[in-house]
Design an enzyme around this catalytic site. Sequence first.
Site, mmCIF file in Angstrom:
data_model
loop_
_atom_site.group_PDB
_atom_site.id
_atom_site.type_symbol
_atom_site.label_atom_id
_atom_site.label_comp_id
_atom_site.label_asym_id
_atom_site.label_seq_id
_atom_site.Cartn_x
_atom_site.Cartn_y
_atom_site.Cartn_z
ATOM 1 N N MET A 21 53.144 54.811 23.394
ATOM 2 C CA MET A 21 52.476 55.780 24.276
ATOM 3 C C MET A 21 53.213 57.119 24.327
ATOM 4 O O MET A 21 53.262 57.776 25.362
ATOM 5 C CB MET A 21 52.338 55.200 25.702
ATOM 6 C CG MET A 21 51.560 53.905 25.763
ATOM 7 S SD MET A 21 51.458 53.192 27.439
ATOM 8 C CE MET A 21 53.153 52.644 27.666
ATOM 9 N N ASP A 40 40.998 45.560 29.070
ATOM 10 C CA ASP A 40 41.467 46.927 28.885
ATOM 11 C C ASP A 40 40.709 47.597 27.742
ATOM 12 O O ASP A 40 40.075 46.936 26.924
ATOM 13 C CB ASP A 40 42.962 46.938 28.580
ATOM 14 C CG ASP A 40 43.818 46.758 29.820
ATOM 15 O OD1 ASP A 40 43.295 46.929 30.933
ATOM 16 O OD2 ASP A 40 45.016 46.441 29.677
ATOM 17 N N LYS A 100 37.141 51.440 33.265
ATOM 18 C CA LYS A 100 36.042 52.150 33.907
ATOM 19 C C LYS A 100 36.220 52.240 35.423
ATOM 20 O O LYS A 100 35.482 52.941 36.110
ATOM 21 C CB LYS A 100 34.721 51.442 33.585
ATOM 22 C CG LYS A 100 33.476 52.232 33.954
ATOM 23 C CD LYS A 100 32.213 51.498 33.546
ATOM 24 C CE LYS A 100 30.965 52.308 33.903
ATOM 25 N NZ LYS A 100 29.726 51.601 33.549
ATOM 26 N N ALA A 118 28.314 47.343 29.755
ATOM 27 C CA ALA A 118 29.154 46.224 29.331
ATOM 28 C C ALA A 118 28.563 45.490 28.139
ATOM 29 O O ALA A 118 29.297 45.073 27.230
ATOM 30 C CB ALA A 118 29.354 45.258 30.500
#
Length: 424
Positions: A356, A219, A241, A23
């Site tokens: 998408m 995200d 993740k 992170a």
Amino acid sequence: MTELYPLALRLEGRRVLVVGGGAVASRRVPALVAAGARVVLVSPSLTPALQSLVDAGRVHWEARRFQASDVDGAWLVQVAVDDRFAAAAVSAAALERRVFCVRADDRHEATAWTPAVTRHGPVTVAVTAGGDPRRASLIRDAIREGLSDGTLPGCAVPTPAGAGTRKGPLLSDSAEKGSPLNTKPRGHVVLVGAGPGDPELITVKGRRMLAEADVVVADRLVPGLLLDELRPEVELVDASKIPYGPAKAQDEINRILVDRASAGLTVVRLKGGDPYVFGRGGEEAIACARAGVPVTVVPGVTSSIAAPAVGGIPVTHRGVAHEFTVVSGHVAPDHPTSLVDWPALARMRGTLVVLMGLKNLPAIAGTLLANGRDPGTPVAVVQEGTTAAQRVLRTTLARVTEDAATFRPPSVVVIGEVVDVLSP
């Protein structure tokens, strides 16, 4: 403490070593990439956000543990691991080679610090505040507010007629102590749209919510520079993740939101674009409502409009298109779970924007053609719109599958006569 010597580094084309793929690295690497550095990541594994940078060719990844020779040739080293012994080994190797080293685990053992940063167009402000990260963040946020509303001297912006002007100091003593600047509602969730990719396209309110957050669930496609501005103590959860399949992963995201908010924390769910435009924000709002957790929604700039705009394409134009339709192309037209009436879209005269849909573009184009759409209909594909990696393709419906073969997600497909309205 010895005074720090402030310095701005020109890292374009220069090797920067980042040790760690979690992170912390996800927060620090985007700023290095934006600075043009040749980033080398050394870590056995990476977060999906970092993996996407590797896949895009913007970062080089060595999938292994650190070796002292990794520092050779580096201009700067960033240590982003929790293991103090591993971090000490990296900083020792950097010290031996006289390379400045930033350590996320122990700033007092580092030879360089990462300041609290805010960016406003060409202006970059970095604050260290004598080694107090929280105070640096408060001061940074006050300066950012002054830059945004024009109350900072020398950075005035036009004020709409009738709008109020904030007066007084940018940061008072009471603000540093946590009141009133740091006073905030507790135990709630904020769904924030981060915009299409450019970190400056998040709304003013969205940025303020990030500054107030205790937890950020992000995200993969959110602008990485926004994560670099989070306070050091903020818990960052990389939503991409989370294991399991899509449905169970969403259940886990919902659980995290409810769990952290129920513990009295301010939780920001940060999403690319707008939370409710194919962002599953509705599902998260429902989960929070069922658990009695208050939810605030901060709309975001959706890529369905922004990507075409920066690519020189108005989605509507007088005399050309009086309507535009936004659809998701993540499900192929012939798939039984598809909810899109593709034959009806083939007959429409307005603009069709597909999100998408790159993977299913051959099937989408084929279905539209089979249902009567003119093969010569102009089509544009905008990859990573509003970012430095933006690519724009203009072609026709008959040729788009072949011409867009080298494009990768995230890409927005625009179909309609508006594609050529502003073309030379």
